[in-house]
Scaffold this motif. Sequence first.
Motif, PDB file in Angstrom:
ATOM      1  N   PHE A 239     -19.481   6.474 -30.327  1.00 31.89           N
ATOM      2  CA  PHE A 239     -18.186   7.138 -30.257  1.00 31.89           C
ATOM      3  C   PHE A 239     -18.001   7.896 -28.935  1.00 31.89           C
ATOM      4  O   PHE A 239     -17.075   7.610 -28.159  1.00 31.89           O
ATOM      5  N   PRO A 240     -18.858   8.859 -28.608  1.00 32.50           N
ATOM      6  CA  PRO A 240     -18.650   9.561 -27.325  1.00 32.50           C
ATOM      7  C   PRO A 240     -18.886   8.662 -26.111  1.00 32.50           C
ATOM      8  O   PRO A 240     -18.215   8.811 -25.082  1.00 32.50           O
ATOM      9  N   VAL A 241     -19.805   7.709 -26.223  1.00 33.35           N
ATOM     10  CA  VAL A 241     -20.102   6.842 -25.090  1.00 33.35           C
ATOM     11  C   VAL A 241     -18.884   6.001 -24.708  1.00 33.35           C
ATOM     12  O   VAL A 241     -18.607   5.772 -23.530  1.00 33.35           O
ATOM     13  N   CYS A 242     -18.128   5.551 -25.710  1.00 31.82           N
ATOM     14  CA  CYS A 242     -16.936   4.741 -25.440  1.00 31.82           C
ATOM     15  C   CYS A 242     -15.727   5.593 -25.094  1.00 31.82           C
ATOM     16  O   CYS A 242     -14.871   5.156 -24.322  1.00 31.82           O
ATOM     17  N   TRP A 243     -15.642   6.799 -25.693  1.00 34.47           N
ATOM     18  CA  TRP A 243     -14.402   7.569 -25.569  1.00 34.47           C
ATOM     19  C   TRP A 243     -14.398   8.557 -24.398  1.00 34.47           C
ATOM     20  O   TRP A 243     -13.380   8.758 -23.758  1.00 34.47           O
ATOM     21  N   LEU A 244     -15.512   9.178 -24.112  1.00 32.12           N
ATOM     22  CA  LEU A 244     -15.508  10.217 -23.082  1.00 32.12           C
ATOM     23  C   LEU A 244     -15.151   9.689 -21.688  1.00 32.12           C
ATOM     24  O   LEU A 244     -14.357  10.324 -20.977  1.00 32.12           O
ATOM     25  N   PRO A 245     -15.695   8.538 -21.216  1.00 29.20           N
ATOM     26  CA  PRO A 245     -15.276   8.042 -19.884  1.00 29.20           C
ATOM     27  C   PRO A 245     -13.784   7.747 -19.822  1.00 29.20           C
ATOM     28  O   PRO A 245     -13.133   8.018 -18.808  1.00 29.20           O
ATOM     29  N   GLY A 246     -13.223   7.196 -20.903  1.00 25.59           N
ATOM     30  CA  GLY A 246     -11.792   6.921 -20.915  1.00 25.59           C
ATOM     31  C   GLY A 246     -10.971   8.194 -20.845  1.00 25.59           C
ATOM     32  O   GLY A 246      -9.957   8.262 -20.129  1.00 25.59           O
ATOM     33  N   LEU A 247     -11.395   9.218 -21.583  1.00 27.11           N
ATOM     34  CA  LEU A 247     -10.694  10.496 -21.563  1.00 27.11           C
ATOM     35  C   LEU A 247     -10.754  11.121 -20.174  1.00 27.11           C
ATOM     36  O   LEU A 247      -9.759  11.672 -19.671  1.00 27.11           O
ATOM     37  N   TRP A 248     -11.912  10.994 -19.553  1.00 25.63           N
ATOM     38  CA  TRP A 248     -12.074  11.541 -18.199  1.00 25.63           C
ATOM     39  C   TRP A 248     -11.147  10.833 -17.216  1.00 25.63           C
ATOM     40  O   TRP A 248     -10.504  11.468 -16.372  1.00 25.63           O
ATOM     41  N   PHE A 249     -11.025   9.489 -17.314  1.00 24.11           N
ATOM     42  CA  PHE A 249     -10.172   8.754 -16.382  1.00 24.11           C
ATOM     43  C   PHE A 249      -8.696   9.080 -16.622  1.00 24.11           C
ATOM     44  O   PHE A 249      -7.931   9.244 -15.665  1.00 24.11           O
ATOM     45  N   ILE A 250      -8.266   9.190 -17.877  1.00 25.49           N
ATOM     46  CA  ILE A 250      -6.873   9.565 -18.155  1.00 25.49           C
ATOM     47  C   ILE A 250      -6.566  10.943 -17.578  1.00 25.49           C
ATOM     48  O   ILE A 250      -5.498  11.166 -16.985  1.00 25.49           O
TER      49      ILE A 250
END
Length: 894
Positions: A239-250
């Motif tokens: 969950f965090p591995v997939c979601w945190l990079p995307g949140l950071w880029f947004i």
Amino acid sequence: MPDFIKNIPKAIKEIQPMAAAALVGLFCVRLLTLVLNLDTQLGELWRPRLEEPAWGGWLIAAIIAAAFYFMQSGFAQISEGLQKSFLIYQVSAYLTLALFNNRVDHRTYLYQLFDGRLDNDGLTSLLTMDFLFQAPGIFWGLCFFVISLLAARKMQKMAFLPWFWCLPFLFFDYFQNNLIVVFFAATTLAGLVAGRRKCQQSAGRVFLLQGAILGVMIIWLSDNQIIYRASWLSAVVLFPVCWLPGLWFIHSCDRSGHTAASRMAWFVPVFSGGLLSQVLFNAPLGKSFFNFWFIFASFSHAAGTLTFLILAISLSLIAGAVRKNLQKPVFLASIAVIFCIYSIDAILLYRNGMHFSVAALSWVLSLANPTSLLKTAGAMLDLRIVLFALALPAVVMVHLRIRRGRHNGQERGFSATMAYLIVCSLFSFIGYQSVTDVPAILRDPAGNFLASVPLPDFIAPPRPSFTELQRTMEELNVSLLTAKARTENRQLSENRRNIILVTLESTSNAYLSLFGYEHRTWPELDRLKNRMEIFPFIFAGFPESSNADFSIMSGLHPPDYLFLRQTPVFNHPILVDRLKNAGYTCSMFFSGFIGDTGLSSFYKPREFARLYDAMSLPGITSDEGWVWGVKEHVMIDRIGGLLRQSASQSEQPFFIYYRMIFPHSPFDKISDEPAHFPEDDYFRRSWLGRYKNLLLYQDRQLASLIRMVDTNGLADNTIIVLIGDHGTMLGENGLFGHGWNLSPHLINVPLVIIRPGNQQFRVNASPGSQADIMPTIFDLAGIEPDPEYFMQGRSLLQQEPASKTIYLSSLVHRALVEDGHYFLFPIENSANAMVFRLSLNGSKPAFTQLFSWQPQDLTARYRRLRRFQQNQKIFLKHIEAYRNEMLQGSANSH
């Protein structure tokens, strides 16, 4: 007409506030329906029926290429700093796939570690090999990224770098199925629409909402029996591995304030979700986890409301064109009708597993007290559920108020977030309807009701009269009305025998020692066999669970498709109804999920005295469950409690239906006992050794049930019937599963009868099918069949064969049994038929293939088989109409 068209924008603007409120309200009713029925329908929602269409991979590739094209065009327009952020996001996606996508024994490293099959040293060794020497070669992939980055900078071709960096992704083994097709199509289109709707609005709200739904799922499933613990832990890590990079880029895109960056950000939910799917699919039930998340995150369960909202708006516009003051009343009346349909659907689904339809309405009107549904509605109003249902519209209204204040005096429209959700929900809904078998709870209530309205006689296709149908069936050696029970089995009603009926999951005679298999897979039942009469030549009418239940309980042959999944309401009385009329107290114990196989609307309206499944059985902990439901020894213990209670209340006979769900693929162990049969083949893609050990567990539970009957003093007045639902392929010939193959060994299922006074092992070679179970039970219990209702089976205790012709079907094959032979038509073609001779070696059924048979005879049998299936389909579709014709004909004859 020109004036009408000209005034449409103004009329829509007047009705827009009411339409928005109606949309939120209808959405909340659908959400309430989903939450109310989640326990019952969880099994079906949790297990998507996946297919891998040949065109799926190409379509997914085209969708990803289109999404990447729009992202790359934005990449060329953004600042160098934001370009670095995007490239880091791309590399993080590669590393996630590389670290979590590789597998041992078809499962991801992470799952094997959590399951205890890998230690840290083993994991380190495998990752080292992947890092340097095996695909995807993480080290070499990283080298490729660095070298190509330096080259692109030197040649000033940074705009093409994202495309070039796609090459290392080609080394992964991807999962491509209908679910992934729907996900990519819906989310990519939603991203395109939202990115163009309000280019400077952030994708962060959608991304946070999707992440919040995933987080809630993980918390809710933390102590649930339906998911493997190792799979749950894998999801927690991913969950965090997939979601945190995307949140950071947004967040990086939002800070830049650049229009192109905002457009790029709308595709982050697509790639993060796709990344999650690929790494989860390598864990058992990972595909279920992803499907469950996408159903909620896409809001596809509420998309159907948009269609009927548009219909209500259209009706109001037409009414307004006739007379202006009619516009709002017509809209409000239309919405009220839709609300009623959706609300009644929620109540019916909650109480009886029925969607609102004409047949369901007929059932409601047939109740002695139809107002009991209102009491059900009142009982449903749990304060927590009401608060949950009201929370969403409250949040939406507050958000609209804040937004209205911020944009006061400006032209307002749908936000990009709302546009994304609407497009995503609509196209995921359409996708589910088009390429998947839609779970019953996701079907739109209003559409379901309209589809159930019968066509007028002048439009409806013609059907044969009852007299014509009966004559045709007799020519095909099938009766519509059962023969009367034998006189010697009749008993006085005050001394009626108790009945326990047990359906065995995925169990055929091929591996049962009681039916002649060389290894002792049923040792406990073997020791009790002197009390048994066994039937070696019983066949499953259709090798699938729901059709097996239908045939066993109705005494009717199933059609050549999954009947209960396409028939939301079956009002014709079944075994339970008839036993209740005979004075029996009826109970059902289903160790699986009753909503999982389309059985909810089949069983729940029957009003058992008690009906328990894996979700409704009280006091169950996660340790007592497994992936398909409740462990069988737990359910046996609960049945034992009912037997003790029944022994003290012997004045009323009881019927207990115990529907086992074990063993079922993937054939997990649910006890800690050491393996008796070798299981080395389990890691060579064969389940045979594991399956035989699971039969030992099944055997112990069945023997325990029989002992409970004995110890409670019920043996002298209780009939026990064991019947298999279908067999399953275990990899013996490289094939797995069931549902399509009609090999005689696969659908030859056990039938065992234990009745009072029987002290001799009997082998009854009468051929039969599951449709013969109900009349056989009637014969055993001395119950006279009701001549007003249909029953195609015959009692297996009669001197004549139970069925002169037995018709069998599957999703692909057709077969029939007659004249001591088994005729199999593998490809709906008599030219490819196989013929087997039936013979008995002690208690072991044998099927000897014959290689010379007259083609003309095979053609004639095949045509007869097809003729039966065509007439059976018509019969089941119009069964109540045929019953009325039959009764009317009987009345006229008298």
